[in-house]
Design a protein around this motif. Structure first.
Motif, PDB file in Angstrom:
ATOM      1  N   LEU A  60       0.800  -1.287   0.003  1.00  0.00           N
ATOM      2  CA  LEU A  60      -0.004  -0.021  -0.031  1.00  0.00           C
ATOM      3  C   LEU A  60       0.858   1.285   0.091  1.00  0.00           C
ATOM      4  CD1 LEU A  60      -2.739  -0.958   2.731  1.00  0.00           C
ATOM      5  CD2 LEU A  60      -3.092  -0.855   0.279  1.00  0.00           C
ATOM      6  N   PRO A  61       0.344   2.374  -0.744  1.00  0.00           N
ATOM      7  CA  PRO A  61       1.164   3.503  -0.843  1.00  0.00           C
ATOM      8  C   PRO A  61       1.104   4.359   0.759  1.00  0.00           C
ATOM      9  CG  PRO A  61      -0.534   3.620  -2.363  1.00  0.00           C
ATOM     10  CD  PRO A  61      -0.655   2.370  -1.620  1.00  0.00           C
ATOM     11  N   GLY A  62       2.655   4.553   1.156  1.00  0.00           N
ATOM     12  CA  GLY A  62       2.844   4.785   2.435  1.00  0.00           C
ATOM     13  C   GLY A  62       2.930   3.856   3.674  1.00  0.00           C
ATOM     14  N   CYS A  63       2.783   2.692   3.248  1.00  0.00           N
ATOM     15  CA  CYS A  63       2.811   1.625   4.325  1.00  0.00           C
ATOM     16  C   CYS A  63       4.263   0.918   4.086  1.00  0.00           C
ATOM     17  CB  CYS A  63       1.536   0.700   4.316  1.00  0.00           C
ATOM     18  SG  CYS A  63       0.263   1.616   4.766  1.00  0.00           S
ATOM     19  N   GLU A  64       5.092   1.211   3.140  1.00  0.00           N
ATOM     20  CA  GLU A  64       6.357   0.623   2.888  1.00  0.00           C
ATOM     21  C   GLU A  64       7.179   0.389   4.249  1.00  0.00           C
ATOM     22  OE1 GLU A  64       5.696   3.473   1.309  1.00  0.00           O
ATOM     23  OE2 GLU A  64       4.840   2.808  -0.797  1.00  0.00           O
ATOM     24  N   GLN A  65       7.257   1.186   4.872  1.00  0.00           N
ATOM     25  CA  GLN A  65       8.190   1.213   6.007  1.00  0.00           C
ATOM     26  C   GLN A  65       7.238   0.898   7.490  1.00  0.00           C
ATOM     27  OE1 GLN A  65      11.582   1.237   5.959  1.00  0.00           O
ATOM     28  NE2 GLN A  65      10.972   1.153   3.634  1.00  0.00           N
ATOM     29  N   LEU A  66       6.122   0.878   7.253  1.00  0.00           N
ATOM     30  CA  LEU A  66       5.254   0.743   8.471  1.00  0.00           C
ATOM     31  C   LEU A  66       5.700  -0.619   9.335  1.00  0.00           C
ATOM     32  CD1 LEU A  66       2.562   1.919  10.044  1.00  0.00           C
ATOM     33  CD2 LEU A  66       1.443   0.315   8.392  1.00  0.00           C
ATOM     34  N   PRO A  67       5.808  -0.281  10.674  1.00  0.00           N
ATOM     35  CA  PRO A  67       6.099  -1.678  11.351  1.00  0.00           C
ATOM     36  C   PRO A  67       4.918  -2.638  11.403  1.00  0.00           C
ATOM     37  CG  PRO A  67       6.920   0.251  12.699  1.00  0.00           C
ATOM     38  CD  PRO A  67       6.006   0.845  11.347  1.00  0.00           C
ATOM     39  N   VAL A  68       5.213  -3.702  11.046  1.00  0.00           N
ATOM     40  CA  VAL A  68       4.039  -5.029  10.773  1.00  0.00           C
ATOM     41  C   VAL A  68       4.769  -5.962  12.046  1.00  0.00           C
ATOM     42  CG1 VAL A  68       2.830  -6.338   9.692  1.00  0.00           C
ATOM     43  CG2 VAL A  68       3.303  -4.277   8.734  1.00  0.00           C
ATOM     44  N   PHE A  69       3.718  -6.288  12.827  1.00  0.00           N
ATOM     45  CA  PHE A  69       3.863  -7.485  13.738  1.00  0.00           C
ATOM     46  C   PHE A  69       2.912  -8.601  13.536  1.00  0.00           C
ATOM     47  CE2 PHE A  69       5.474  -3.655  15.733  1.00  0.00           C
ATOM     48  CZ  PHE A  69       6.615  -3.701  16.271  1.00  0.00           C
TER      49      PHE A  69
END
Length: 117
Positions: A60-69
Motif C-alpha cells: 500500500l502507498p505510504g505503508c512501505e516502512q510501517l512496522p508490521v508485527f
C-alpha cells in the motif's frame, strides 16, 4: 475475539490509540484511509494467512516502512518478497514483549534495527 480484546487492552494500557479490524480486507481499507504507527496481525486469520496480509500492507502507498508485527506461535522474523521486514511476537504475547517490540520499532526505530540484529 478474546485475543483481540486482550491485545487491545495491552495497547491501551501502553497509551496507544487502537483501531481493530476483524478481517484482512477491513484492515487494508483502514490503512488506506488513515495513518498508523504500527500494525499487529494475528498469524491465524480465518480467510487469509498473516504473512500474505503483511505483504499486502507493505504494497500500500505510504505503508512501505510501517512496522508490521505478526502474532504467531513462532517468534521468527521474516521478509515479504519485496524485502520488507515482518516482526513476529510469540503467542501468547506477554505485556513486556509487546512493550519492548513497540519501543524498538515504533518509538526508537533507529536504535531498534541494530540493537537486536
Amino acid at each position: 475475539s478474546i485475543n483481540q480484546l486482550v491485545m487491545r487492552g495491552m495497547l491501551l494500557k501502553l497509551g496507544y490509540r487502537v483501531r481493530t479490524a476483524d478481517i484482512g480486507v477491513a484492515a487494508l481499507d483502514l490503512l488506506q484511509r488513515e495513518t498508523f504507527d504500527a500494525v499487529l496481525i494475528d498469524g491465524q486469520l480465518p480467510s487469509l494467512d498473516g504473512a500474505s496480509l503483511c505483504c499486502q500492507i507493505r504494497a500500500l502507498p505510504g505503508c512501505e516502512q510501517l512496522p508490521v508485527f505478526m502474532i504467531a506461535l513462532s517468534a521468527d522474523r521474516e521478509r515479504c518478497p519485496t524485502g520488507a521486514l515482518i516482526d513476529h511476537l510469540s503467542k501468547p504475547v506477554k505485556f513486556e514483549d509487546l512493550q519492548a517490540a513497540l519501543y524498538r520499532r515504533v518509538l526508537c526505530p533507529e536504535q531498534g534495527e541494530s540493537a537486536d540484529s
